[in-house]
Motif scaffolding. Sequence first.
Motif, PDB file in Angstrom:
ATOM      1  N   PHE A   1      -0.362   1.274 -13.265  1.00 15.77           N
ATOM      2  CA  PHE A   1      -1.181   0.213 -12.666  1.00 15.77           C
ATOM      3  C   PHE A   1      -2.360   0.794 -11.907  1.00 15.77           C
ATOM      4  O   PHE A   1      -2.310   1.913 -11.397  1.00 15.77           O
ATOM      5  N   ALA A   2      -3.404   0.009 -11.784  1.00 16.92           N
ATOM      6  CA  ALA A   2      -4.624   0.452 -11.098  1.00 16.92           C
ATOM      7  C   ALA A   2      -4.388   0.678  -9.602  1.00 16.92           C
ATOM      8  O   ALA A   2      -5.063   1.498  -8.985  1.00 16.92           O
TER       9      ALA A   2
ATOM     10  N   LYS B   1       0.817  -1.216   0.000  1.00 18.54           N
ATOM     11  CA  LYS B   1       0.000   0.000   0.000  1.00 18.54           C
ATOM     12  C   LYS B   1       0.854   1.270   0.000  1.00 18.54           C
ATOM     13  O   LYS B   1       0.505   2.252  -0.639  1.00 18.54           O
ATOM     14  N   LEU B   2       1.980   1.269   0.729  1.00 21.73           N
ATOM     15  CA  LEU B   2       2.808   2.466   0.867  1.00 21.73           C
ATOM     16  C   LEU B   2       4.001   2.508  -0.089  1.00 21.73           C
ATOM     17  O   LEU B   2       4.536   3.571  -0.360  1.00 21.73           O
ATOM     18  N   GLY B   3       4.427   1.341  -0.564  1.00 22.93           N
ATOM     19  CA  GLY B   3       5.533   1.287  -1.505  1.00 22.93           C
ATOM     20  C   GLY B   3       5.105   1.781  -2.877  1.00 22.93           C
ATOM     21  O   GLY B   3       3.922   1.772  -3.219  1.00 22.93           O
ATOM     22  N   LEU B   4       6.061   2.214  -3.667  1.00 21.29           N
ATOM     23  CA  LEU B   4       5.739   2.791  -4.971  1.00 21.29           C
ATOM     24  C   LEU B   4       5.374   1.710  -5.972  1.00 21.29           C
ATOM     25  O   LEU B   4       6.098   0.737  -6.156  1.00 21.29           O
ATOM     26  N   ILE B   5       4.236   1.889  -6.615  1.00 21.32           N
ATOM     27  CA  ILE B   5       3.763   1.014  -7.681  1.00 21.32           C
ATOM     28  C   ILE B   5       3.783   1.837  -8.960  1.00 21.32           C
ATOM     29  O   ILE B   5       3.464   3.026  -8.952  1.00 21.32           O
ATOM     30  N   TYR B   6       4.140   1.227 -10.050  1.00 21.50           N
ATOM     31  CA  TYR B   6       4.210   1.917 -11.337  1.00 21.50           C
ATOM     32  C   TYR B   6       2.913   2.681 -11.610  1.00 21.50           C
ATOM     33  O   TYR B   6       1.822   2.155 -11.415  1.00 21.50           O
ATOM     34  N   PHE B   7       3.029   3.923 -12.036  1.00 19.07           N
ATOM     35  CA  PHE B   7       1.865   4.791 -12.171  1.00 19.07           C
ATOM     36  C   PHE B   7       0.837   4.299 -13.193  1.00 19.07           C
ATOM     37  O   PHE B   7      -0.300   4.735 -13.184  1.00 19.07           O
TER      38      PHE B   7
END
Length: 69
Positions: free
Chosen positions: A45-46, A37-43
Amino acid sequence: MFRNVLPVTRNIIIANIMVFLLVEFAKMSLNMDLEHKLGLIYFGFAEFEWYQIITNFFMHANLTHLAFN
């Protein structure tokens, strides 16, 4: 330990430790995955959220990662 450290740097170190402890507590006690939830996910992705751009700076994989950063 913190005598010769600038207040901003000291506060960032404290924030990193607190977020690490919160993530570990949530993982062990509450069975929550705050790393996802807090880590960066590629922008693209949903699951991407705008706040991950900031919270990602405070995420650490383990105690060794925290200590050496």
